[in-house]
Design a protein around this motif. Structure first.
Motif, PDB file in Angstrom:
ATOM      1  N   THR A 241      54.062  34.977  36.930  1.00  0.00           N
ATOM      2  CA  THR A 241      53.931  36.058  37.908  1.00  0.00           C
ATOM      3  C   THR A 241      53.482  37.375  37.287  1.00  0.00           C
ATOM      4  O   THR A 241      53.050  38.281  37.996  1.00  0.00           O
ATOM      5  CB  THR A 241      55.267  36.289  38.646  1.00  0.00           C
ATOM      6  N   CYS A 242      53.608  37.491  35.961  1.00  0.00           N
ATOM      7  CA  CYS A 242      53.211  38.748  35.311  1.00  0.00           C
ATOM      8  C   CYS A 242      52.171  38.548  34.210  1.00  0.00           C
ATOM      9  O   CYS A 242      51.724  39.525  33.606  1.00  0.00           O
ATOM     10  CB  CYS A 242      54.422  39.461  34.730  1.00  0.00           C
ATOM     11  N   SER A 243      51.760  37.305  33.950  1.00  0.00           N
ATOM     12  CA  SER A 243      50.823  37.047  32.853  1.00  0.00           C
ATOM     13  C   SER A 243      49.452  37.659  33.112  1.00  0.00           C
ATOM     14  O   SER A 243      48.808  38.155  32.190  1.00  0.00           O
ATOM     15  CB  SER A 243      50.696  35.536  32.616  1.00  0.00           C
ATOM     16  N   ALA A 244      49.005  37.624  34.380  1.00  0.00           N
ATOM     17  CA  ALA A 244      47.692  38.203  34.692  1.00  0.00           C
ATOM     18  C   ALA A 244      47.687  39.708  34.449  1.00  0.00           C
ATOM     19  O   ALA A 244      46.754  40.252  33.859  1.00  0.00           O
ATOM     20  CB  ALA A 244      47.309  37.890  36.140  1.00  0.00           C
ATOM     21  N   HIS A 245      48.738  40.381  34.914  1.00  0.00           N
ATOM     22  CA  HIS A 245      48.827  41.825  34.710  1.00  0.00           C
ATOM     23  C   HIS A 245      48.899  42.159  33.232  1.00  0.00           C
ATOM     24  O   HIS A 245      48.244  43.098  32.759  1.00  0.00           O
ATOM     25  CB  HIS A 245      50.062  42.378  35.423  1.00  0.00           C
ATOM     26  N   LEU A 246      49.667  41.384  32.479  1.00  0.00           N
ATOM     27  CA  LEU A 246      49.794  41.636  31.043  1.00  0.00           C
ATOM     28  C   LEU A 246      48.452  41.454  30.335  1.00  0.00           C
ATOM     29  O   LEU A 246      48.105  42.231  29.433  1.00  0.00           O
ATOM     30  CB  LEU A 246      50.838  40.694  30.449  1.00  0.00           C
ATOM     31  N   THR A 247      47.690  40.451  30.742  1.00  0.00           N
ATOM     32  CA  THR A 247      46.367  40.217  30.150  1.00  0.00           C
ATOM     33  C   THR A 247      45.431  41.391  30.414  1.00  0.00           C
ATOM     34  O   THR A 247      44.725  41.860  29.510  1.00  0.00           O
ATOM     35  CB  THR A 247      45.748  38.924  30.721  1.00  0.00           C
ATOM     36  N   VAL A 248      45.427  41.883  31.664  1.00  0.00           N
ATOM     37  CA  VAL A 248      44.587  43.029  32.024  1.00  0.00           C
ATOM     38  C   VAL A 248      44.995  44.269  31.230  1.00  0.00           C
ATOM     39  O   VAL A 248      44.143  45.026  30.747  1.00  0.00           O
ATOM     40  CB  VAL A 248      44.674  43.307  33.540  1.00  0.00           C
ATOM     41  N   VAL A 249      46.296  44.482  31.071  1.00  0.00           N
ATOM     42  CA  VAL A 249      46.798  45.644  30.329  1.00  0.00           C
ATOM     43  C   VAL A 249      46.325  45.600  28.873  1.00  0.00           C
ATOM     44  O   VAL A 249      45.864  46.606  28.323  1.00  0.00           O
ATOM     45  CB  VAL A 249      48.343  45.695  30.386  1.00  0.00           C
ATOM     46  N   VAL A 250      46.432  44.424  28.245  1.00  0.00           N
ATOM     47  CA  VAL A 250      46.027  44.292  26.840  1.00  0.00           C
ATOM     48  C   VAL A 250      44.539  44.580  26.677  1.00  0.00           C
ATOM     49  O   VAL A 250      44.123  45.308  25.759  1.00  0.00           O
ATOM     50  CB  VAL A 250      46.373  42.880  26.317  1.00  0.00           C
ATOM     51  N   ILE A 251      43.708  44.039  27.568  1.00  0.00           N
ATOM     52  CA  ILE A 251      42.260  44.256  27.486  1.00  0.00           C
ATOM     53  C   ILE A 251      41.922  45.726  27.734  1.00  0.00           C
ATOM     54  O   ILE A 251      41.157  46.349  26.987  1.00  0.00           O
ATOM     55  CB  ILE A 251      41.515  43.360  28.490  1.00  0.00           C
ATOM     56  N   PHE A 252      42.509  46.306  28.788  1.00  0.00           N
ATOM     57  CA  PHE A 252      42.204  47.682  29.183  1.00  0.00           C
ATOM     58  C   PHE A 252      42.597  48.685  28.108  1.00  0.00           C
ATOM     59  O   PHE A 252      41.777  49.463  27.617  1.00  0.00           O
ATOM     60  CB  PHE A 252      42.915  47.996  30.500  1.00  0.00           C
ATOM     61  N   THR A 289      35.456  44.928  31.237  1.00  0.00           N
ATOM     62  CA  THR A 289      36.839  44.957  31.720  1.00  0.00           C
ATOM     63  C   THR A 289      36.931  44.868  33.240  1.00  0.00           C
ATOM     64  O   THR A 289      37.696  44.051  33.762  1.00  0.00           O
ATOM     65  CB  THR A 289      37.555  46.226  31.204  1.00  0.00           C
ATOM     66  N   PRO A 290      36.164  45.676  34.015  1.00  0.00           N
ATOM     67  CA  PRO A 290      36.215  45.523  35.480  1.00  0.00           C
ATOM     68  C   PRO A 290      35.732  44.153  35.954  1.00  0.00           C
ATOM     69  O   PRO A 290      36.165  43.681  37.015  1.00  0.00           O
ATOM     70  CB  PRO A 290      35.277  46.630  35.979  1.00  0.00           C
ATOM     71  N   MET A 291      34.849  43.514  35.186  1.00  0.00           N
ATOM     72  CA  MET A 291      34.374  42.185  35.565  1.00  0.00           C
ATOM     73  C   MET A 291      35.462  41.130  35.349  1.00  0.00           C
ATOM     74  O   MET A 291      35.593  40.176  36.123  1.00  0.00           O
ATOM     75  CB  MET A 291      33.128  41.817  34.754  1.00  0.00           C
ATOM     76  N   LEU A 292      36.263  41.308  34.288  1.00  0.00           N
ATOM     77  CA  LEU A 292      37.287  40.318  33.963  1.00  0.00           C
ATOM     78  C   LEU A 292      38.497  40.391  34.892  1.00  0.00           C
ATOM     79  O   LEU A 292      39.167  39.374  35.109  1.00  0.00           O
ATOM     80  CB  LEU A 292      37.751  40.512  32.517  1.00  0.00           C
ATOM     81  N   ASN A 293      38.793  41.578  35.431  1.00  0.00           N
ATOM     82  CA  ASN A 293      40.002  41.737  36.243  1.00  0.00           C
ATOM     83  C   ASN A 293      40.102  40.741  37.391  1.00  0.00           C
ATOM     84  O   ASN A 293      41.105  40.034  37.514  1.00  0.00           O
ATOM     85  CB  ASN A 293      40.102  43.172  36.766  1.00  0.00           C
ATOM     86  N   PRO A 294      39.086  40.637  38.276  1.00  0.00           N
ATOM     87  CA  PRO A 294      39.214  39.662  39.372  1.00  0.00           C
ATOM     88  C   PRO A 294      39.218  38.226  38.882  1.00  0.00           C
ATOM     89  O   PRO A 294      39.860  37.362  39.496  1.00  0.00           O
ATOM     90  CB  PRO A 294      37.986  39.954  40.251  1.00  0.00           C
ATOM     91  N   ILE A 295      38.509  37.954  37.785  1.00  0.00           N
ATOM     92  CA  ILE A 295      38.491  36.585  37.245  1.00  0.00           C
ATOM     93  C   ILE A 295      39.879  36.216  36.743  1.00  0.00           C
ATOM     94  O   ILE A 295      40.388  35.115  37.019  1.00  0.00           O
ATOM     95  CB  ILE A 295      37.456  36.475  36.109  1.00  0.00           C
ATOM     96  N   ILE A 296      40.521  37.124  36.024  1.00  0.00           N
ATOM     97  CA  ILE A 296      41.863  36.858  35.488  1.00  0.00           C
ATOM     98  C   ILE A 296      42.859  36.619  36.613  1.00  0.00           C
ATOM     99  O   ILE A 296      43.637  35.660  36.590  1.00  0.00           O
ATOM    100  CB  ILE A 296      42.326  38.031  34.606  1.00  0.00           C
ATOM    101  N   TYR A 297      42.827  37.475  37.633  1.00  0.00           N
ATOM    102  CA  TYR A 297      43.796  37.346  38.715  1.00  0.00           C
ATOM    103  C   TYR A 297      43.530  36.125  39.589  1.00  0.00           C
ATOM    104  O   TYR A 297      44.456  35.453  40.041  1.00  0.00           O
ATOM    105  CB  TYR A 297      43.805  38.611  39.573  1.00  0.00           C
ATOM    106  N   SER A 298      42.265  35.808  39.837  1.00  0.00           N
ATOM    107  CA  SER A 298      41.969  34.659  40.706  1.00  0.00           C
ATOM    108  C   SER A 298      42.230  33.342  40.002  1.00  0.00           C
ATOM    109  O   SER A 298      42.722  32.378  40.610  1.00  0.00           O
ATOM    110  CB  SER A 298      40.514  34.724  41.187  1.00  0.00           C
TER     111      SER A 298
END
Length: 319
Positions: A241-252, A289-298
């Motif tokens: 439930t939090c892995s996607a957010h954590l991945t985005v945070v690390v990249i950003f 980074t903006p391109m990866l965000n929807p891919i990571i979450y979806s």
């Protein structure tokens, strides 16, 4: 000579981009254009499903919709300018347009820093205090949280941009960057920029250091709670439930720290003062980074994938 006669003589800036590497420009034009289309499509779909699918009317997906809208705004403020710079050697941009572009990119970047912190708090409450989650993260709470993120980012951008644009620019007008990056613009001012530097240091503390510390502490509590879950399946479900957010945070934040941890990469003078890796890092932050965000979450979220399939099926039924 009277210094007052030298002020406000710069009405346009020159963006060098990759003019020192002409062989790369056509390749990067195609690559960035494709990435931009993916950004518009991916984030656009996420915005639609979070609005249209009632199952996604929760705090997490509300924040995700805001993040997607923010990424679309951020890239639209800079990518067209980047693409144009690949086609036009020594691309010129009016002083006013430079100020607008700087304001938008700075506002979106600061807003995303705060928004990611809000999303970390949402995950903290969901995992560490699940019984109180509906009460703590009610609509009366999460809507003002998102709105305050936007207001904080916009206010900071107004302050930083207005301070930068009030400076006199009377000499060099060459920005060795793809866009009107604020640190590169400040180096061109023919006046003392110590106030601007202090203001940016304070802003970085508020919008970078504090959110990072907040996210770090939140995930310490989250991971501690997850490790106390007795079953392996329960731990896996909680972490997902939090892995996607954590991945985005690390990249950003990883990309931001890589960019702003190298002062020499922001030297705008001369065509070769800024190394190609530094420019590509900036490009990664602004586009990849903006391109990866929807891919990571979806890819990591069953609810989003189900909502997308439902949206596609409804479209087919109406045709």
């Amino acid at each position: 000579m009277d210094n007052s006669n030298q002020t406000s003589t710069v009405v346009r800036f020159i963006l060098l981009g990759l003019s020192a590497h002409p062989n790369l420009e056509k390749m990067f034009f195609v690559l960035i254009l494709l990435m931009y289309l993916v950004i518009l499509l991916g984030n656009g779909v996420l915005i639609l499903v979070t609005i249209l699918d009632s199952r996604l009317h929760t705090p997490m997906y509300f924040f995700l919709g805001n993040l997607s809208f923010l990424d679309v705004c951020y890239t639209t403020s800079s990518v067209p300018l980047i693409l144009d710079s690949f086609l036009t050697p020594r691309k010129t941009i009016p002083f006013s347009a430079c100020a607008v572009q700087m304001f938008l990119s700075f506002a979106m970047g600061a807003t995303e820093c705060v928004l990611l912190g809000m999303m970390a708090f949402d995950r903290y409450v969901a995992i560490c205090n699940p019984l109180r989650y509906p009460e703590v993260m009610s609509k009366a709470a999460y809507v003002p949280m998102a709105a305050s993120s936007w207001m904080a980012g916009i206010t900071n951008s107004v302050v930083q941009t207005s301070q930068a644009m009030r400076l006199p620019f009377c000499g060099d007008n060459i920005i060795n960057h793809f866009t009107c990056e604020i640190l590169a613009v400040l180096k061109l001012a023919c006046a003392d920029i110590s106030i601007n530097v202090i203001s940016m240091v304070v802003a970085n503390m508020i919008f970078l250091v504090i959110p990072v510390l907040f996210i770090f502490v939140s995930y310490i509590f989250i991971l501690t709670t997850i490790l106390r879950i007795p079953s392996a399946e329960g731990r896996k479900k909680a972490f997902s439930t939090c892995s996607a957010h954590l991945t985005v945070v690390v990249i950003f934040y990883g990309t931001i720290l890589s960019m702003y941890g190298k002062p020499k990469s922001k030297d705008p003078l001369g065509t070769d003062k800024q190394d190609l890796p530094d420019k590509l890092t900036s490009l990664f932050y602004g586009v990849v980074t903006p391109m990866l965000n929807p891919i990571i979450y979806s890819l990591r979220n069953k609810d989003v994938k189900a909502a997308v399939r439902n949206l596609v099926s409804q479209k087919h039924l109406t045709e």
